[in-house]
Design an enzyme around this catalytic site. Structure first.
Site, PDB file in Angstrom:
ATOM      1  N   GLY A  53      38.780  38.673  41.746  1.00 42.04           N
ATOM      2  CA  GLY A  53      38.280  38.022  40.551  1.00 42.04           C
ATOM      3  C   GLY A  53      37.885  36.583  40.837  1.00 42.04           C
ATOM      4  O   GLY A  53      38.179  35.684  40.065  1.00 42.04           O
ATOM      5  N   HIS A  54      37.198  36.374  41.971  1.00 45.64           N
ATOM      6  CA  HIS A  54      36.746  35.044  42.350  1.00 45.64           C
ATOM      7  C   HIS A  54      35.650  35.155  43.410  1.00 45.64           C
ATOM      8  O   HIS A  54      35.365  36.231  43.912  1.00 45.64           O
ATOM      9  CB  HIS A  54      37.907  34.193  42.886  1.00 45.64           C
ATOM     10  CG  HIS A  54      38.487  34.699  44.167  1.00 45.64           C
ATOM     11  ND1 HIS A  54      39.543  35.571  44.202  1.00 45.64           N
ATOM     12  CD2 HIS A  54      38.149  34.463  45.453  1.00 45.64           C
ATOM     13  CE1 HIS A  54      39.837  35.849  45.469  1.00 45.64           C
ATOM     14  NE2 HIS A  54      39.003  35.189  46.245  1.00 45.64           N
ATOM     15  N   ALA A  55      35.055  34.012  43.715  1.00 46.47           N
ATOM     16  CA  ALA A  55      34.096  33.885  44.819  1.00 46.47           C
ATOM     17  C   ALA A  55      34.477  32.628  45.590  1.00 46.47           C
ATOM     18  O   ALA A  55      35.284  31.820  45.122  1.00 46.47           O
ATOM     19  CB  ALA A  55      32.671  33.767  44.289  1.00 46.47           C
ATOM     20  N   ARG A 100      34.097  38.943  44.016  1.00 48.25           N
ATOM     21  CA  ARG A 100      34.747  40.188  44.413  1.00 48.25           C
ATOM     22  C   ARG A 100      35.928  40.480  43.521  1.00 48.25           C
ATOM     23  O   ARG A 100      36.638  39.576  43.072  1.00 48.25           O
ATOM     24  CB  ARG A 100      35.166  40.158  45.880  1.00 48.25           C
ATOM     25  CG  ARG A 100      36.486  39.485  46.240  1.00 48.25           C
ATOM     26  CD  ARG A 100      36.535  37.972  46.225  1.00 48.25           C
ATOM     27  NE  ARG A 100      35.390  37.286  46.768  1.00 48.25           N
ATOM     28  CZ  ARG A 100      35.257  36.946  48.028  1.00 48.25           C
ATOM     29  NH1 ARG A 100      36.243  37.121  48.860  1.00 48.25           N
ATOM     30  NH2 ARG A 100      34.168  36.354  48.456  1.00 48.25           N
ATOM     31  N   ILE A 125      35.794  29.752  43.219  1.00 48.80           N
ATOM     32  CA  ILE A 125      35.142  29.804  41.914  1.00 48.80           C
ATOM     33  C   ILE A 125      35.894  30.880  41.153  1.00 48.80           C
ATOM     34  O   ILE A 125      35.811  32.062  41.486  1.00 48.80           O
ATOM     35  CB  ILE A 125      33.649  30.164  42.021  1.00 48.80           C
ATOM     36  CG1 ILE A 125      32.925  29.190  42.950  1.00 48.80           C
ATOM     37  CG2 ILE A 125      33.011  30.182  40.628  1.00 48.80           C
ATOM     38  CD1 ILE A 125      31.501  29.606  43.290  1.00 48.80           C
TER      39      ILE A 125
END
Length: 137
Positions: A53-55, A100, A125
């Site tokens: 749940g981030h980049a 992802r 992010i």
């Protein structure tokens, strides 16, 4: 941020040496386009939970299902692609600027992550709206 075509992201073969005593896979410097700066792994993840749940702005990561299986949903801001990891001799290289989410962990699944950078909160992010702005979507 340059747009990353999700079709360019696919599983990489990790060299496997088969032997009657068992298999051995090796990751050496030629496999990844970066030096490994951090190694971590996820385990005991409930089947209905998700991770990620981030980049990342700068870091790349290489994910391997050492045991069991799980899905990785990749998102470039315009489209998504789901990749199932379920073989310890296949890995998924995720470049910078890709959102992802990991889900559908099987019982006993272990996800190994080899990262191009040390932990740095500023590189993450964590809000999808910020990600969309980052990639210009």
């Amino acid at each position: 941020m340059k747009y990353t075509d999700l079709n360019s992201i696919d599983l990489l073969d990790i060299p496997k040496i088969s032997d009657p005593r068992g298999n051995l896979s090796v990751i050496e410097k030629e496999l990844l386009p970066y030096a490994i700066k951090r190694v971590y792994y996820l385990y005991d993840v409930p089947t209905d939970a998700f991770r990620g749940g981030h980049a990342h702005k700068e870091q790349s990561e290489f994910l391997i299902a050492l045991s069991g299986s799980f899905n990785v949903v990749l998102d470039n801001g315009k489209e998504t692609k789901t990749v199932t990891l379920n073989k310890p001799y296949k890995g998924l290289l995720i470049p910078t600027g890709i959102w992802r989410e990991l889900s559908d962990f099987s019982s006993g699944a272990i996800c190994l992550v080899l990262s191009s950078g040390e932990f740095l909160e500023e590189d993450y992010i964590r809000q999808y709206s910020d990600f969309k702005s980052f990639v210009g979507a």
